[in-house]
Design an enzyme around this catalytic site. Structure first.
Site, PDB file in Angstrom:
ATOM      1  N   LEU A   1       0.392   3.624  -2.175  1.00  0.00           N
ATOM      2  CA  LEU A   1       0.746   3.390  -3.573  1.00  0.00           C
ATOM      3  C   LEU A   1       1.306   4.638  -4.249  1.00  0.00           C
ATOM      4  CD1 LEU A   1      -2.332   1.233  -4.636  1.00  0.00           C
ATOM      5  CD2 LEU A   1      -0.107   0.468  -3.785  1.00  0.00           C
TER       6      LEU A   1
ATOM      7  N   GLY B   1       0.807  -1.217   0.000  1.00  0.00           N
ATOM      8  CA  GLY B   1       0.000   0.000   0.000  1.00  0.00           C
ATOM      9  C   GLY B   1       0.838   1.264   0.000  1.00  0.00           C
TER      10      GLY B   1
ATOM     11  N   HIS C   1       4.218   1.356  -8.096  1.00  0.00           N
ATOM     12  CA  HIS C   1       3.205   0.306  -7.967  1.00  0.00           C
ATOM     13  C   HIS C   1       2.255   0.327  -9.180  1.00  0.00           C
ATOM     14  CE1 HIS C   1       3.914   1.229  -3.518  1.00  0.00           C
ATOM     15  NE2 HIS C   1       4.204  -0.037  -3.593  1.00  0.00           N
TER      16      HIS C   1
ATOM     17  N   GLN D   1      14.520  -9.429  -3.629  1.00  0.00           N
ATOM     18  CA  GLN D   1      13.200 -10.041  -3.401  1.00  0.00           C
ATOM     19  C   GLN D   1      12.720 -10.732  -4.681  1.00  0.00           C
ATOM     20  OE1 GLN D   1       9.800  -7.994  -1.356  1.00  0.00           O
ATOM     21  NE2 GLN D   1       9.146  -7.576  -3.437  1.00  0.00           N
TER      22      GLN D   1
ATOM     23  N   MET E   1      11.135   5.693  -6.620  1.00  0.00           N
ATOM     24  CA  MET E   1       9.899   5.901  -5.847  1.00  0.00           C
ATOM     25  C   MET E   1       9.785   4.826  -4.785  1.00  0.00           C
ATOM     26  SD  MET E   1       7.007   7.187  -8.430  1.00  0.00           S
ATOM     27  CE  MET E   1       7.251   8.717  -9.321  1.00  0.00           C
TER      28      MET E   1
ATOM     29  N   LYS F   1      13.006  -2.680  -8.270  1.00  0.00           N
ATOM     30  CA  LYS F   1      13.360  -1.901  -7.069  1.00  0.00           C
ATOM     31  C   LYS F   1      13.828  -2.826  -5.942  1.00  0.00           C
ATOM     32  CE  LYS F   1      13.142   1.364  -3.894  1.00  0.00           C
ATOM     33  NZ  LYS F   1      12.290   0.916  -2.819  1.00  0.00           N
TER      34      LYS F   1
ATOM     35  N   SER G   1       7.426   4.067  -0.886  1.00  0.00           N
ATOM     36  CA  SER G   1       6.512   4.555   0.157  1.00  0.00           C
ATOM     37  C   SER G   1       7.316   5.177   1.291  1.00  0.00           C
ATOM     38  CB  SER G   1       5.655   3.405   0.690  1.00  0.00           C
ATOM     39  OG  SER G   1       5.026   2.733  -0.377  1.00  0.00           O
ATOM     40  N   ARG G   2       8.534   4.686   1.517  1.00  0.00           N
ATOM     41  CA  ARG G   2       9.363   5.186   2.630  1.00  0.00           C
ATOM     42  C   ARG G   2       9.973   6.565   2.350  1.00  0.00           C
ATOM     43  NH1 ARG G   2      10.703  -0.671   3.450  1.00  0.00           N
ATOM     44  NH2 ARG G   2       9.885  -1.192   5.499  1.00  0.00           N
TER      45      ARG G   2
HETATM   46  P1  AMP Z   1       5.958  -2.540  -1.661  1.00  0.00           P
HETATM   47  O1  AMP Z   1       4.595  -1.955  -1.518  1.00  0.00           O
HETATM   48  O2  AMP Z   1       7.055  -1.608  -1.308  1.00  0.00           O
HETATM   49  O3  AMP Z   1       6.073  -3.897  -1.013  1.00  0.00           O
HETATM   50  O4  AMP Z   1       6.151  -2.809  -3.212  1.00  0.00           O
HETATM   51  C1  AMP Z   1       5.253  -3.610  -3.938  1.00  0.00           C
HETATM   52  C2  AMP Z   1       5.836  -3.923  -5.290  1.00  0.00           C
HETATM   53  O5  AMP Z   1       6.064  -2.686  -5.993  1.00  0.00           O
HETATM   54  C3  AMP Z   1       7.195  -4.629  -5.208  1.00  0.00           C
HETATM   55  O6  AMP Z   1       7.264  -5.625  -6.223  1.00  0.00           O
HETATM   56  C4  AMP Z   1       8.171  -3.514  -5.460  1.00  0.00           C
HETATM   57  O7  AMP Z   1       9.390  -3.951  -6.027  1.00  0.00           O
HETATM   58  C5  AMP Z   1       7.388  -2.667  -6.450  1.00  0.00           C
HETATM   59  N1  AMP Z   1       7.913  -1.300  -6.452  1.00  0.00           N
HETATM   60  C6  AMP Z   1       8.112  -0.506  -5.365  1.00  0.00           C
HETATM   61  N2  AMP Z   1       8.665   0.673  -5.739  1.00  0.00           N
HETATM   62  C7  AMP Z   1       8.817   0.621  -7.082  1.00  0.00           C
HETATM   63  C8  AMP Z   1       9.351   1.517  -8.048  1.00  0.00           C
HETATM   64  N3  AMP Z   1       9.839   2.709  -7.726  1.00  0.00           N
HETATM   65  N4  AMP Z   1       9.347   1.125  -9.349  1.00  0.00           N
HETATM   66  C9  AMP Z   1       8.864  -0.092  -9.698  1.00  0.00           C
HETATM   67  N5  AMP Z   1       8.356  -0.992  -8.827  1.00  0.00           N
HETATM   68  C10 AMP Z   1       8.333  -0.644  -7.534  1.00  0.00           C
END
Ligand code: AMP
Length: 290
Positions: A37, A35, A41, A157, A188, A153, A190-191
């Site tokens: 977002l 989330g 995302h 993982q 980008m 990113k 969320s943190r």
């Molecule tokens: P998260 O909500 O941080 O767990 O991210 C969910 C998914 O979005 C993961 O597969 C992340 O690698 C991907 N994601 C997060 N930030 C980015 C970004 N800046 N560009 C592309 N994918 C991202």
């Protein structure tokens, strides 16, 4: 007109819907998220939307993947805004389970990848990737995806999920998509919302240091040490960040490469105060080289 977005919070209801759709011959794409977002995302959701009959996005801040001193409690949450964004990109189902339904009393199973999880972020976040692999496998079982979408990113993982799917013969295609960046190059995340204005300005240096590394390799540099040190120097000179690690590894094995070759993952993790940021680039060195 597309159907209105359905919101499901019960794991059993999610699985029933997914099994019904797959039996009816529909393909399902899954984008797992925590989330808060952003466009990173949404790039995954748009691709998922385009490649599958149905697109499911999960939002779940997974307690299993946070260490005791990490930011589980203060992780940014904004479900109303997330819902609105997901409606705009025509998501079919938003799956928002709770920790209590995902991990009911007595839950005692873990997926534990034993090799790739040890390096990079795994070294400073013990147990993190086991938490990730466990929730992702459970999400796969609940959502029955034909394809699942992850960002580069979180390169380690993504690599571990690919390994899990291969090792456990999970019938899902893993799609890894490029990093979406802010105008100054900051990946980008969320943190990023945790950063104060000075830290936010300095954080642009992470990507500039990675671009320097990419250019140096394109110009013939092959020493892993030189690349790692060059990145460290640049981040050290231009920011107040504390470096967790800078590493140049083989993307397949996630092991350090003294002499760079093949598909090289150059990854950094730093702390701005208590905020931990990661970023990376993948550089392909032509196989014709000796
Ligand atoms: P998260 O909500 O941080 O767990 O991210 C969910 C998914 O979005 C993961 O597969 C992340 O690698 C991907 N994601 C997060 N930030 C980015 C970004 N800046 N560009 C592309 N994918 C991202």
């Amino acid at each position: 007109m597309p159907e209105p977005m359905r919101i499901i919070d019960e794991p059993a209801a999610m699985q029933q819907w997914a099994l019904d759709q797959r039996r009816a011959g529909k393909s399902i794409g899954l984008v797992p998220t925590m989330g808060a977002l952003h466009d990173g995302h949404l790039s995954l959701v748009k691709r998922c939307r385009a490649e599958n009959d149905l697109c499911v996005v999960s939002i779940f801040v997974n307690p299993l993947q946070f260490g005791p001193s990490e930011d589980l409690d203060r992780y940014p949450r904004d479900l109303d805004r997330d819902e609105e964004l997901l409606r705009l990109v025509e998501t079919d189902v938003l799956f928002v389970p709770t920790p209590e339904t995902m991990y009911p009393a007595g839950f005692s199973t873990r997926v534990d990848e034993k090799v790739l999880s040890k390096s990079l972020c795994g070294a400073s976040r013990p147990g993190h990737f086991s938490g990730v692999a466990t929730v992702v496998l459970k999400l796969f079982n609940l959502v029955q995806p034909t394809r699942a979408y992850f960002g580069q990113k979180d390169a380690q993982q993504a690599r571990i999920i690919l390994q899990m799917v291969r090792d456990l013969a999970v019938p899902v295609e893993i799609v890894i998509l490029p990093i979406v960046r802010e105008p100054d190059g900051l990946a980008m995340s969320s943190r990023n919302a945790y950063l104060d204005p000075d830290q936010r300005r300095e954080a642009g240096m992470l990507y500039r240091a990675l671009v320097w590394a990419q250019d140096a390799i394109d110009n013939g540099e092959r020493s892993g040490d030189t690349i790692v040190q060059g990145i460290r120097d640049r981040i050290g000179a231009a920011t107040t960040a504390r470096i967790d690690y800078v590493s140049a590894v083989d993307f397949e094995t996630l092991q350090e490469q003294p002499v760079l070759h093949g598909k090289v993952l150059i990854a950094v993790a730093v702390f701005f105060g208590t905020t931990r940021l990661i970023d990376n680039v993948i550089v392909r060195i032509p196989p014709t080289e000796d």
